[in-house]
Design an enzyme around this catalytic site. Structure first.
Site, PDB file in Angstrom:
ATOM      1  CG  HIS A 124      -7.381   2.446   1.700  1.00 19.01           C
ATOM      2  ND1 HIS A 124      -6.514   2.825   2.697  1.00 19.01           N
ATOM      3  CD2 HIS A 124      -6.626   1.821   0.783  1.00 19.01           C
ATOM      4  CE1 HIS A 124      -5.283   2.439   2.386  1.00 19.01           C
ATOM      5  NE2 HIS A 124      -5.323   1.807   1.214  1.00 19.01           N
ATOM      6  CG  HIS A 141      -5.737  -2.385  -1.099  1.00 22.32           C
ATOM      7  ND1 HIS A 141      -4.725  -3.027  -0.409  1.00 22.32           N
ATOM      8  CD2 HIS A 141      -5.487  -1.061  -0.981  1.00 22.32           C
ATOM      9  CE1 HIS A 141      -3.905  -2.102   0.105  1.00 22.32           C
ATOM     10  NE2 HIS A 141      -4.339  -0.900  -0.231  1.00 22.32           N
ATOM     11  CD  GLU A 142      -7.068   1.310  -3.474  1.00 20.41           C
ATOM     12  OE1 GLU A 142      -7.088   2.144  -2.556  1.00 20.41           O
ATOM     13  OE2 GLU A 142      -6.016   0.746  -3.830  1.00 20.41           O
ATOM     14  CB  CYS A 196      -0.880  -0.030   1.246  1.00 17.16           C
ATOM     15  SG  CYS A 196      -1.917   1.419   1.407  1.00 17.16           S
TER      16      CYS A 196
HETATM   17 ZN   LIG Z   1      -3.774   0.976   0.229  1.00 11.06          ZN
END
Ligand SMILES: [Zn+2]
Length: 136
Positions: free
Chosen positions: A130, A126-127, A85
């Site tokens: 976030h 993954h995003e 990341c």
């Molecule tokens: Zn990330």
């Protein structure tokens, strides 16, 4: 506008709010910042540029695609992945799903429902993490 990358874990661990049309500029800033970091980054969430809104941008190979208020409505075939990341150093292990279906608003604020698999699906997961204040 290209923004600096947020690395403050306390900030990154907070949940993002749903985006509204007032956040149009954030969508553009996120695309600009992803483009500027393309060499080492395949996706970005708005909190990585310091804005706690549910907006992500994903490199789909042919283009960088923004997704506003993305929600995973279906997922299947879990596997263990190793990810890096831009907001962290090193790589970490996490569970991802090979097949997902996502509901989101596109760059024109039109509702979309799409299926993704493999690498693109992994970036999206993954995003979206976030947006939930989850950093792998
Ligand atoms: Zn990330």
């Amino acid at each position: 506008m290209i923004k600096p990358i947020m690395k403050d874990v306390f900030f990154l661990n907070q949940k993002s709010e749903p985006a509204t049309k007032a956040d149009q500029q954030v969508v553009q800033d996120l695309l600009d910042t992803l483009k500027a970091n393309e060499a080492g980054c395949v996706g970005m969430a708005a909190n990585m540029i310091g804005v706690k809104k549910q907006i992500i941008a994903v490199n789909m190979g042919f283009a960088n695609i923004p997704m506003i208020n993305p929600v995973i409505i279906k997922k299947s075939a879990p596997y263990e992945a190793e990810e890096g990341c831009l907001s962290l150093t090193g790589v970490r292990k996490t569970v991802r799903y090979r097949e997902i279906e996502v509901e989101f608003l596109d760059a024109n604020w039109k509702k979309q429902k799409q299926k993704y698999s493999g690498w693109i699906a992994q970036i999206i997961q993954h995003e979206i993490d976030h947006c939930h204040g989850i950093v792998i």
